[in-house]
Design an enzyme around this catalytic site. Structure first.
Site, PDB file in Angstrom:
ATOM      1  N   SER A  38       0.823  -1.221   0.000  1.00  0.00           N
ATOM      2  CA  SER A  38       0.000   0.000   0.000  1.00  0.00           C
ATOM      3  C   SER A  38       0.850   1.261   0.000  1.00  0.00           C
ATOM      4  O   SER A  38       1.775   1.391   0.803  1.00  0.00           O
ATOM      5  CB  SER A  38      -0.863   0.060   1.264  1.00  0.00           C
ATOM      6  OG  SER A  38      -1.581  -1.109   1.435  1.00  0.00           O
ATOM      7  N   HIS A  52      -3.657   1.107  -3.857  1.00  0.00           N
ATOM      8  CA  HIS A  52      -3.197   0.052  -4.762  1.00  0.00           C
ATOM      9  C   HIS A  52      -3.620   0.386  -6.176  1.00  0.00           C
ATOM     10  O   HIS A  52      -4.801   0.507  -6.466  1.00  0.00           O
ATOM     11  CB  HIS A  52      -3.797  -1.301  -4.356  1.00  0.00           C
ATOM     12  CG  HIS A  52      -3.186  -1.875  -3.133  1.00  0.00           C
ATOM     13  ND1 HIS A  52      -2.212  -2.825  -3.183  1.00  0.00           N
ATOM     14  CD2 HIS A  52      -3.379  -1.591  -1.839  1.00  0.00           C
ATOM     15  CE1 HIS A  52      -1.849  -3.121  -1.955  1.00  0.00           C
ATOM     16  NE2 HIS A  52      -2.543  -2.381  -1.115  1.00  0.00           N
ATOM     17  N   HIS A  72      -5.670  -9.206  -1.562  1.00  0.00           N
ATOM     18  CA  HIS A  72      -5.616  -9.599  -0.153  1.00  0.00           C
ATOM     19  C   HIS A  72      -6.658 -10.668   0.157  1.00  0.00           C
ATOM     20  O   HIS A  72      -7.748 -10.674  -0.408  1.00  0.00           O
ATOM     21  CB  HIS A  72      -5.883  -8.384   0.745  1.00  0.00           C
ATOM     22  CG  HIS A  72      -4.861  -7.300   0.632  1.00  0.00           C
ATOM     23  ND1 HIS A  72      -4.946  -6.296  -0.303  1.00  0.00           N
ATOM     24  CD2 HIS A  72      -3.723  -7.079   1.342  1.00  0.00           C
ATOM     25  CE1 HIS A  72      -3.899  -5.492  -0.155  1.00  0.00           C
ATOM     26  NE2 HIS A  72      -3.146  -5.943   0.821  1.00  0.00           N
ATOM     27  N   TYR A 111      -8.285 -10.670   2.842  1.00  0.00           N
ATOM     28  CA  TYR A 111      -9.434 -10.002   3.488  1.00  0.00           C
ATOM     29  C   TYR A 111     -10.457  -9.454   2.502  1.00  0.00           C
ATOM     30  O   TYR A 111     -11.587  -9.156   2.867  1.00  0.00           O
ATOM     31  CB  TYR A 111      -8.978  -8.902   4.462  1.00  0.00           C
ATOM     32  CG  TYR A 111      -8.279  -7.706   3.847  1.00  0.00           C
ATOM     33  CD1 TYR A 111      -8.960  -6.770   3.077  1.00  0.00           C
ATOM     34  CD2 TYR A 111      -6.926  -7.484   4.082  1.00  0.00           C
ATOM     35  CE1 TYR A 111      -8.322  -5.671   2.534  1.00  0.00           C
ATOM     36  CE2 TYR A 111      -6.268  -6.391   3.548  1.00  0.00           C
ATOM     37  CZ  TYR A 111      -6.977  -5.491   2.770  1.00  0.00           C
ATOM     38  OH  TYR A 111      -6.338  -4.413   2.229  1.00  0.00           O
ATOM     39  N   GLU A 112     -10.053  -9.331   1.245  1.00  0.00           N
ATOM     40  CA  GLU A 112     -11.024  -8.876   0.237  1.00  0.00           C
ATOM     41  C   GLU A 112     -11.995  -9.997  -0.128  1.00  0.00           C
ATOM     42  O   GLU A 112     -12.952  -9.778  -0.865  1.00  0.00           O
ATOM     43  CB  GLU A 112     -10.290  -8.396  -1.016  1.00  0.00           C
ATOM     44  CG  GLU A 112      -9.501  -7.108  -0.788  1.00  0.00           C
ATOM     45  CD  GLU A 112      -8.633  -6.754  -1.983  1.00  0.00           C
ATOM     46  OE1 GLU A 112      -9.136  -6.078  -2.891  1.00  0.00           O
ATOM     47  OE2 GLU A 112      -7.453  -7.176  -2.017  1.00  0.00           O
ATOM     48  N   ALA A 138       2.998  -2.530   4.113  1.00  0.00           N
ATOM     49  CA  ALA A 138       2.847  -1.565   5.199  1.00  0.00           C
ATOM     50  C   ALA A 138       2.455  -2.383   6.423  1.00  0.00           C
ATOM     51  O   ALA A 138       1.655  -3.316   6.317  1.00  0.00           O
ATOM     52  CB  ALA A 138       1.759  -0.570   4.853  1.00  0.00           C
ATOM     53  N   MET A 151      -1.375  -7.453   7.021  1.00  0.00           N
ATOM     54  CA  MET A 151      -2.437  -8.281   6.437  1.00  0.00           C
ATOM     55  C   MET A 151      -2.064  -8.881   5.079  1.00  0.00           C
ATOM     56  O   MET A 151      -2.943  -9.165   4.265  1.00  0.00           O
ATOM     57  CB  MET A 151      -3.711  -7.443   6.288  1.00  0.00           C
ATOM     58  CG  MET A 151      -4.212  -6.839   7.583  1.00  0.00           C
ATOM     59  SD  MET A 151      -5.625  -5.781   7.312  1.00  0.00           S
ATOM     60  CE  MET A 151      -5.719  -4.929   8.887  1.00  0.00           C
ATOM     61  N   SER A 152      -0.792  -9.068   4.833  1.00  0.00           N
ATOM     62  CA  SER A 152      -0.410  -9.602   3.510  1.00  0.00           C
ATOM     63  C   SER A 152       0.849 -10.446   3.635  1.00  0.00           C
ATOM     64  O   SER A 152       1.181 -10.928   4.716  1.00  0.00           O
ATOM     65  CB  SER A 152      -0.159  -8.437   2.543  1.00  0.00           C
ATOM     66  OG  SER A 152       0.972  -7.698   2.955  1.00  0.00           O
ATOM     67  N   ASN A 157       2.210   2.624  11.366  1.00  0.00           N
ATOM     68  CA  ASN A 157       1.489   3.011  12.588  1.00  0.00           C
ATOM     69  C   ASN A 157       2.015   2.158  13.741  1.00  0.00           C
ATOM     70  O   ASN A 157       2.673   1.147  13.516  1.00  0.00           O
ATOM     71  CB  ASN A 157      -0.031   2.790  12.424  1.00  0.00           C
ATOM     72  CG  ASN A 157      -0.366   1.345  12.071  1.00  0.00           C
ATOM     73  OD1 ASN A 157      -0.330   0.957  10.907  1.00  0.00           O
ATOM     74  ND2 ASN A 157      -0.657   0.541  13.062  1.00  0.00           N
TER      75      ASN A 157
END
Ligand code: HPA
Length: 279
Positions: free
Chosen positions: A32, A63, A85, A87-88, A115, A213-214, A237
């Site tokens: 990202s 993206h 991803h 999560y998609e 990220a 998450m990847s 973060n």
């Protein structure tokens, strides 16, 4: 939709028609907010994902969804700007489709970037972390299901998932460029909700330094296909509950933070591609 070997060959033929059939020295999957890296490519050609057969359009802000072929110094590079991803809602075979194509194209070297949220104290937003190892908390494994022998061993070895020489070259280059970069363990979750502070405390006690998450499914698949891997996380973060000053995690801020570090990230990565010893 389940990907078959025919689908993967079909995609490869499509890319070879656009880019030529010479196998790239290295493939890169960008996380990202890191799409600006593709501006560094020389002699670049590109194709948008929606034109590639079997590629779903990516749906996440930050993206771009484009595949590039170009050079960096003497090296031929294939870049996937944008990833799919878990999560998609995609199946693992879609999540790992770019890696499968690379494997069938006999690309030996892969860079995966992402990220991530910083768990370890020194991993403050803006830091770079080379991935030394990972913890798979996605609840899934991309090698589950029927195994195609063309891909390699079903019981893929993960002892040295991230190439040690690649990592030490990355650390040395970062030092030379005056960048703050360390190494650490990446823990991969499914998302898309961010973690609770209790989850992060648990992950910390398990040895995780950063969370995202990847990457994990891609790395498992790439190792099965025998690729050498460099993993690079940009900390965007503090992980949940780590900093009293960060009241919540906001996806828009995640993108803004990665864009603000993009310049040094791109410089480091392009120099790495130009100078690393490839096998
Ligand atoms: N958690 C999970 N994924 C992330 C984070 C996080 O804090 N930051 C960026 N991707």
């Amino acid at each position: 939709m389940t990907m078959t070997l025919d689908h993967i060959h079909h995609d490869l033929e499509f890319l070879q028609e656009k880019f030529g059939s010479e196998s790239p020295d290295c493939a890169i999957i960008l996380g990202s907010g890191m799409g600006g890296f593709t501006n560094r490519l020389e002699n670049a050609k590109s194709v948008i994902y929606s034109d590639i057969p079997h590629f779903p359009p990516p749906g996440v802000a930050g993206h771009k969804g484009e595949c590039y072929y170009g050079t960096l110094g003497k090296r031929k590079v294939l870049v996937f700007s944008g990833r799919f991803h878990f999560y998609e809602g995609h199946n693992m075979d879609i999540v790992t489709l770019p890696v499968r194509i690379c494997g069938i194209w006999k690309i030996k070297n892969l860079v995966v970037t992402n990220a991530a949220g910083g768990i370890r104290e020194d991993l403050v937003p803006g830091s770079l972390m080379f991935i030394q190892d990972h913890l798979n908390f996605t609840g899934g494994n991309p090698l589950r299901g029927p195994n195609l022998t063309e891909f390699g061993d079903r019981f893929a070895d993960m002892t040295e998932a991230y190439n040690e020489k690649f990592l030490s070259h990355g650390l040395a280059l970062a030092k030379k460029q005056g960048l703050k970069a360390t190494q650490g363990v990446y823990l991969g979750v499914t998302g898309p909700s961010y973690e609770t502070p209790a989850e992060i405390r648990a992950f910390k006690s398990l040895g995780a330094d950063a969370v995202g998450m990847s990457t994990v499914p891609e790395v498992i698949t790439a190792r099965q296909q025998g690729m050498n891997i460099l993993g690079l996380s940009l900390i965007v973060n503090y992980a949940s509950g780590i900093s009293a000053s960060q009241k919540k995690i906001d996806h828009d801020k995640v993108i803004t933070q990665s864009q603000s570090t993009e310049e040094s990230f791109c410089k480091l990565l392009s120099e790495w591609v130009k100078t690393v010893d490839l096998e």
